[in-house]
Design an enzyme around this catalytic site. Structure first.
Site, PDB file in Angstrom:
ATOM      1  N   ASN A 152       0.801  -1.230   0.000  1.00  0.00           N
ATOM      2  CA  ASN A 152       0.000   0.000   0.000  1.00  0.00           C
ATOM      3  C   ASN A 152       0.832   1.279   0.000  1.00  0.00           C
ATOM      4  OD1 ASN A 152       0.665  -0.806   2.642  1.00  0.00           O
ATOM      5  ND2 ASN A 152      -0.954   0.448   3.492  1.00  0.00           N
ATOM      6  N   GLU A 251       3.480  -4.777  12.233  1.00  0.00           N
ATOM      7  CA  GLU A 251       2.553  -3.662  12.023  1.00  0.00           C
ATOM      8  C   GLU A 251       1.440  -4.216  11.148  1.00  0.00           C
ATOM      9  OE1 GLU A 251       5.045  -0.438  10.612  1.00  0.00           O
ATOM     10  OE2 GLU A 251       5.766  -0.093  12.641  1.00  0.00           O
ATOM     11  N   CYS A 285      -3.108   1.690   6.314  1.00  0.00           N
ATOM     12  CA  CYS A 285      -3.545   0.958   7.502  1.00  0.00           C
ATOM     13  C   CYS A 285      -4.196   1.885   8.515  1.00  0.00           C
ATOM     14  CB  CYS A 285      -2.351   0.253   8.127  1.00  0.00           C
ATOM     15  SG  CYS A 285      -1.015   1.386   8.498  1.00  0.00           S
ATOM     16  N   GLU A 464       7.653   0.500  16.455  1.00  0.00           N
ATOM     17  CA  GLU A 464       8.838   0.987  15.749  1.00  0.00           C
ATOM     18  C   GLU A 464       8.756   2.507  15.744  1.00  0.00           C
ATOM     19  OE1 GLU A 464      10.345  -1.170  12.399  1.00  0.00           O
ATOM     20  OE2 GLU A 464       9.287  -2.998  12.946  1.00  0.00           O
TER      21      GLU A 464
HETATM   22  N1  NAD Z   1       0.022  -1.416  10.893  1.00  0.00           N
HETATM   23  C1  NAD Z   1       0.701  -0.920   9.878  1.00  0.00           C
HETATM   24  O1  NAD Z   1       1.625  -0.140  10.046  1.00  0.00           O
HETATM   25  C2  NAD Z   1       0.364  -1.343   8.469  1.00  0.00           C
HETATM   26  C3  NAD Z   1       0.938  -0.645   7.428  1.00  0.00           C
HETATM   27  C4  NAD Z   1       0.584  -0.978   6.127  1.00  0.00           C
HETATM   28  C5  NAD Z   1      -0.298  -2.019   5.870  1.00  0.00           C
HETATM   29  N2  NAD Z   1      -0.843  -2.687   6.895  1.00  0.00           N
HETATM   30  C6  NAD Z   1      -1.795  -3.768   6.612  1.00  0.00           C
HETATM   31  O2  NAD Z   1      -1.351  -4.538   5.500  1.00  0.00           O
HETATM   32  C7  NAD Z   1      -2.461  -5.084   4.802  1.00  0.00           C
HETATM   33  C8  NAD Z   1      -2.311  -4.838   3.313  1.00  0.00           C
HETATM   34  O3  NAD Z   1      -1.107  -5.360   2.856  1.00  0.00           O
HETATM   35  P1  NAD Z   1      -0.956  -6.772   2.100  1.00  0.00           P
HETATM   36  O4  NAD Z   1      -2.273  -7.162   1.496  1.00  0.00           O
HETATM   37  O5  NAD Z   1       0.250  -6.673   1.252  1.00  0.00           O
HETATM   38  O6  NAD Z   1      -0.678  -7.758   3.319  1.00  0.00           O
HETATM   39  P2  NAD Z   1      -0.266  -9.289   3.232  1.00  0.00           P
HETATM   40  O7  NAD Z   1      -0.220  -9.755   4.638  1.00  0.00           O
HETATM   41  O8  NAD Z   1      -1.102 -10.026   2.270  1.00  0.00           O
HETATM   42  O9  NAD Z   1       1.197  -9.287   2.603  1.00  0.00           O
HETATM   43  C9  NAD Z   1       2.248  -8.559   3.156  1.00  0.00           C
HETATM   44  C10 NAD Z   1       3.571  -9.188   2.777  1.00  0.00           C
HETATM   45  O10 NAD Z   1       3.661 -10.482   3.367  1.00  0.00           O
HETATM   46  C11 NAD Z   1       4.010 -11.468   2.405  1.00  0.00           C
HETATM   47  N3  NAD Z   1       3.418 -12.714   2.861  1.00  0.00           N
HETATM   48  C12 NAD Z   1       2.142 -13.163   2.696  1.00  0.00           C
HETATM   49  N4  NAD Z   1       1.975 -14.359   3.310  1.00  0.00           N
HETATM   50  C13 NAD Z   1       3.167 -14.682   3.874  1.00  0.00           C
HETATM   51  C14 NAD Z   1       3.625 -15.791   4.643  1.00  0.00           C
HETATM   52  N5  NAD Z   1       2.829 -16.815   4.955  1.00  0.00           N
HETATM   53  N6  NAD Z   1       4.910 -15.790   5.060  1.00  0.00           N
HETATM   54  C15 NAD Z   1       5.723 -14.769   4.774  1.00  0.00           C
HETATM   55  N7  NAD Z   1       5.361 -13.699   4.033  1.00  0.00           N
HETATM   56  C16 NAD Z   1       4.080 -13.639   3.602  1.00  0.00           C
HETATM   57  C17 NAD Z   1       3.464 -10.900   1.111  1.00  0.00           C
HETATM   58  O11 NAD Z   1       4.118 -11.471   0.012  1.00  0.00           O
HETATM   59  C18 NAD Z   1       3.774  -9.414   1.288  1.00  0.00           C
HETATM   60  O12 NAD Z   1       5.124  -9.121   0.973  1.00  0.00           O
HETATM   61  C19 NAD Z   1      -3.666  -4.438   5.414  1.00  0.00           C
HETATM   62  O13 NAD Z   1      -4.246  -5.334   6.335  1.00  0.00           O
HETATM   63  C20 NAD Z   1      -3.101  -3.244   6.165  1.00  0.00           C
HETATM   64  O14 NAD Z   1      -3.882  -2.780   7.235  1.00  0.00           O
HETATM   65  C21 NAD Z   1      -0.526  -2.384   8.183  1.00  0.00           C
HETATM   66  O1  2VS Z   2      -0.392   1.808   5.786  1.00  0.00           O
HETATM   67  C1  2VS Z   2       0.086   2.069   6.869  1.00  0.00           C
HETATM   68  C2  2VS Z   2       0.859   3.225   7.107  1.00  0.00           C
HETATM   69  C3  2VS Z   2       1.911   3.141   7.912  1.00  0.00           C
HETATM   70  C4  2VS Z   2       2.711   4.288   8.090  1.00  0.00           C
HETATM   71  C5  2VS Z   2       3.927   4.209   8.672  1.00  0.00           C
HETATM   72  O2  2VS Z   2       4.468   3.081   9.036  1.00  0.00           O
HETATM   73  C6  2VS Z   2       4.689   5.400   8.920  1.00  0.00           C
HETATM   74  O3  2VS Z   2       4.225   6.509   8.647  1.00  0.00           O
HETATM   75  O4  2VS Z   2       5.802   5.238   9.421  1.00  0.00           O
END
Ligand code: NAD
Ligand code: 2VS
Length: 485
Positions: A152, A251, A285, A464
């Site tokens: 994202n 995260e 997120c 972090e």
């Molecule tokens: N809290 C935060 O800071 C934060 C920030 C950004 C996104 N997000 C969350 O991320 C999600 C969107 O991202 P996404 O769809 O790419 O997430 P995802 O969990 O599908 O994938 C994230 C990464 O993990 C890898 N991955 C998937 N399954 C795996 C496994 N079993 N073992 C190791 N690696 C694996 C993927 O290839 C990718 O690189 C949303 O839920 C969003 O809320 C959270």
């Molecule tokens: O999609 C989630 C956004 C996360 C943002 C950060 O981790 C940041 O601003 O450092």
């Protein structure tokens, strides 16, 4: 022209037998052929890291800070390349990526250069029968750090982990999302250009299960895993590293609440909630998918928010006037549209949106959806409990402060929340009561990179940012010295 995105292992760009296609979600066209790393290539990357570690961990903090600053300077010099790659992979409007994603890529390296220069340890003088002992702490790298990031905010979230890991003297094996391999590949070129020693930064491409992601997690010689992505992926990773008892930093997802009080600056609150619900097509997120508004201003607020949603301009990401890009993929669009359908089944009123826009030409092969506002759902509805990760929010009225807090906290997630009120006493009071790792008061997504960042409940594990990153990416070792008088 279709690019080739290769792995970067031990200072060399490495091809693999298996490739996959990276598509532009704005028009469905191919962007790149990506070389997928299997377990064997991931193993090569881990070994390269292990071999590079002894020399890299002996560099001074000052030397590492200088590398980080050189990396930042090259990202800034090549900002147009990074922008083009990020926009092609994500379809996010240039107006967003040029202000948010690419500058933060460089800023992450500058921030952690400054932080490692300023970091110190703890010292305690301890009385002993002989006189006194001195306890002091040494900050040492974890070793080989596995980094796995989502699609994202690709460059922002990748560098948010690579920068502190390197600053602390670790070597990394890093995997960007399979949806967005472009800017991470450019970052490997930057590492090459600044002369980072071979093996210190290793990039592997691929998917999660059965591919590079799982291979990093399962590798016996990876010393810690830092992951940003979905909560259920975090849970899988946690299970898979449990036997090896390695540190993890997560995260994860969110279902964030915005609380708007009648005493808020109305126009600022409407603009703020429009931004927190629709920025990056809702794929941040931190985005607010649950909006609670004090009853006296509820109708007016919904109408004004709907006006802002309708004013968004979906379109070609390269057009500077575009303010709404597509979702990341067909698959993700199917998921978001399934929630648009579910909301209707659950009895929502669709105030605006709810469908797929017709934009004309190639954009109709893209993954666009309409920005959407719902009202009328029960708090227990799945659309109010599950993360959609699209340009959508539900708006519900509340009557009392207590009720607002109860509604905000009624979630399995606890990442972020935004409060809109001119009563600062109330703002501080609620900030303390809300179950979220991040609370914004009369703003949203305003970042100071020194602050702790992370979520409660299903939204993550650990923090972090600033010294919290330094704490995750290093082992603190205590040395106790008996002093002779
Ligand atoms: N809290 C935060 O800071 C934060 C920030 C950004 C996104 N997000 C969350 O991320 C999600 C969107 O991202 P996404 O769809 O790419 O997430 P995802 O969990 O599908 O994938 C994230 C990464 O993990 C890898 N991955 C998937 N399954 C795996 C496994 N079993 N073992 C190791 N690696 C694996 C993927 O290839 C990718 O690189 C949303 O839920 C969003 O809320 C959270
Ligand atoms: O999609 C989630 C956004 C996360 C943002 C950060 O981790 C940041 O601003 O450092």
């Amino acid at each position: 022209m279709v690019s080739e995105y290769r792995n970067y292992i031990n200072g060399r760009f490495v091809e693999s037998a298996k490739t996959f296609e990276d598509l532009n979600p704005a028009n469905g066209e191919p962007v790149a052929r990506v070389h997928e790393a299997d377990a064997e290539l991931v193993d090569q990357a881990v070994r390269a890291g292990r071999a590079a570690l002894p020399a890299w961990r002996r560099t001074s903090a000052e030397q590492r800070a200088q590398y980080l600053e050189r990396i930042a300077a090259v990202i800034e010099r090549r900002a147009d390349d990074f922008l083009a790659a990020e926009v092609a992979d994500t379809g996010k409007p240039v107006s967003v990526a040029s202000r948010v994603d690419i500058p933060r890529g460089a800023a992450n390296f500058r921030a952690f250069a400054a932080m490692i220069r300023m970091s110190g340890g703890e010292v305690y003088e301890t009385p002993t029968p002989e006189g006194r002992a001195l306890n002091y702490s040494l900050r040492q790298p974890l070793g080989v750090v596995g980094i796995i990031s989502p699609w994202n905010l690709p460059l922002l979230l990748f560098t948010w982990k690579v920068a502190p890991a390197l600053a602390c003297g670790n070597v990394v094996v890093a995997k960007p999302s399979e949806e967005t391999p472009g800017t991470a590949t450019l970052l490997a070129e930057v590492m090459d250009e600044v002369g980072l020693p071979a093996g210190v930064f290793n990039l592997v491409h691929g998917f999660g299960p059965g591919s590079a992601g799982a291979a990093i997690v399962d590798h016996p010689d990876v010393d810690g895993i830092t992951f940003t992505g979905e909560s259920k992926t975090g849970a899988t990773i946690m299970r898979n590293v449990a036997d090896k008892v390695r540190p993890v930093s997560f995260e994860l997802g969110g279902k964030n609440a915005a609380l708007v009080f009648a005493d808020a600056d109305f126009d600022k609150a409407v603009a703020g909630v429009a931004r927190s619900s629709f920025l990056n097509t809702g794929q941040v997120c931190l985005c607010t998918e649950r909006v609670y508004v004090e009853r006296p201003i509820f109708e007016r607020f919904v109408a004004a928010l709907a006006e802002q949603a309708r004013a968004l301009r979906p379109g070609d990401p390269l057009d500077p006037e575009t303010t709404l890009g597509p979702l990341i993929s067909r698959q993700h669009r199917d998921k978001v549209l399934s929630y648009y359908a579910l909301a209707r089944e659950e009895g929502a009123t669709v105030v605006t949106g709810g469908g797929v826009p017709t934009l004309g030409g190639k954009l109709d092969n893209g993954c666009y959806v309409e920005p959407t506002i719902w009202t009328g759902l029960d708090q227990s509805a799945r659309c109010l409990q599950e993360e959609v990760f699209g340009p959508v929010c539900h708006v519900m009225p509340f009557d009392t402060e207590e009720q607002a807090v109860e509604l905000a906290n009624d979630s399995r997630y606890g990442l972020a929340s935004a409060l809109w009120t001119s009563n600062l006493d109330r703002g501080h009071r609620l900030a303390a009561e809300i179950d979220a790792g991040l609370v914004w008061l009369n703003t949203w997504f305003l970042r100071d990179l020194r602050t702790p960042f992370g979520g409660m409940k299903l939204s993550g594990l650990g923090r972090e940012g600033g010294r919290h990153s330094l704490d995750f990416y290093s082992e603190l070792k205590n040395v106790c010295v008996q002093m002779s008088q």
